[in-house]
Design an enzyme around this catalytic site. Structure first.
Site, PDB file in Angstrom:
ATOM      1  CB  CYS A 156      -0.935   0.005   1.204  1.00 32.16           C
ATOM      2  SG  CYS A 156      -2.125  -1.346   1.206  1.00 32.16           S
ATOM      3  CG  HIS A 169      -3.247   3.109   2.923  1.00 33.43           C
ATOM      4  ND1 HIS A 169      -3.793   2.794   1.692  1.00 33.43           N
ATOM      5  CD2 HIS A 169      -3.361   1.983   3.690  1.00 33.43           C
ATOM      6  CE1 HIS A 169      -4.203   1.539   1.710  1.00 33.43           C
ATOM      7  NE2 HIS A 169      -3.965   1.027   2.906  1.00 33.43           N
ATOM      8  CG  ASN A 226      -7.324  -0.575   1.560  1.00 35.07           C
ATOM      9  OD1 ASN A 226      -6.558  -0.380   0.617  1.00 35.07           O
ATOM     10  ND2 ASN A 226      -6.893  -0.989   2.746  1.00 35.07           N
TER      11      ASN A 226
END
Length: 318
Positions: A106, A246, A275
């Protein structure tokens, strides 16, 4: 390092999957999904990741010349070999541009930003395209309702150039704790669980995450990482104009508020997009740019968490 993010691009797959629709697939109610993840809807790609990446890249480049280099900062590959950056360049209809991938789950975009900045600062390249695209919803493990309801697809890109103003990458920090290596996994397609091996199961080819354990581990370390960054730059949360983080989950975004991040300065897109793994941070950046929330001279903090477990942040003068 005297660099500037001169433009950004965004591409969202047209198909929207609501949490009400997803609830039928995972055997949980829409209310359960919202309470656990904060995700109301997410995009589901029906195109390959190289198509998504190319669409975002073209928006970032606009009418300008081709970049000197392409760095793919994505998790979901087209295939293992050749590198997905090759397929992105092919989808763009280009040839001859050097391209490769940076993979830090990520945090791939943040790591690629550091790499691009160093290459520009060294005079090796002048214009670098960093692109992140995720089309990983088919790899969701529907037997893990919480993680399956988190993820979405999308793509974003950023054009990195030498700064002609006060814009700069002012600082960068990253720590990794491998004790978290088994908390967020895609175990298949490697030497640990190769295809055809008797010990390899179908679940090894799906995403697996122990969300509560990841969350607790992040809380153990993130304050120290942020404190280190802020002390060496003589900053507080109030000195940051915008936080581009994030989008791990709704509770994860709330945790940043509890850490001291001013809510009104956090760009929060998790409810509408979920996400999006490595595309999460650049998508948040591109959406903030479209909304006019990024102004030249602003101090911007970009980063968050990644599988491993890793925590990284880049401090930018936009």
């Amino acid at each position: 390092m005297q660099i500037s993010i001169s433009s950004t691009g965004l591409y969202l797959p047209p198909r929207i999957q609501s949490s009400a629709e997803l609830s039928n697939l995972i055997g949980r109610s829409e209310e359960w999904i919202l309470s656990r993840t904060g995700v109301h809807q997410r995009r589901v790609a029906e195109e390959r990741m190289d198509f998504l990446a190319a669409r975002a890249a073209l928006e970032a480049i606009g009418d300008g010349p081709r970049p000197d280099c392409i760095i793919n900062a994505s998790l979901t590959p087209v295939q293992l070999i050749p590198d997905s950056a090759v397929f992105i360049q092919k989808a763009l209809g280009w040839e001859g541009v050097p391209c490769w991938s940076v993979h830090a789950t990520c945090l791939s975009f943040v790591v690629a930003l550091l790499n691009a900045s160093g290459l520009i600062q060294a005079g090796i390249y002048r214009r670098i395209l960093v692109v992140s695209a995720e089309a990983g919803t088919p790899w969701r493990n529907l037997e893990q309702p919480e993680s399956a309801s988190l993820f979405g697809d999308g793509a974003a890109a950023a054009l990195i150039e030498q700064s002609r103003s006060e814009s700069a990458l002012q600082d960068w920090i990253m720590y990794t704790w491998p004790q978290g290596s088994e908390l967020t996994e895609f175990r298949g397609c490697g030497t640990r669980h190769p295809p055809g091996h008797p010990d390899t199961t179908s679940e090894d080819n799906l995403f697996n995450m122990q969300g509560p354990k990841v969350f607790r581990m992040v809380l153990m370390h993130i304050s120290r990482v942020l404190r280190t960054l802020f002390v060496r730059n003589d900053l507080t949360f109030d000195d940051i104009d915008l936080f581009v983080l994030h989008q791990a989950s709704g509770p994860g975004m709330e945790a940043f508020v509890k850490l001291g991040f001013p809510r009104e300065k956090i760009v929060n897109i998790v409810a509408d997009h979920g996400n999006c793994v490595a595309a999460s941070i650049p998508m948040t950046l591109a959406i903030a740019n479209k909304q006019g929330r990024l102004r030249r001279g602003d101090r911007v903090l970009i980063g968050g968490t990644g599988a491993g477990l890793s925590i990284a942040f880049a401090l930018l003068r936009w």
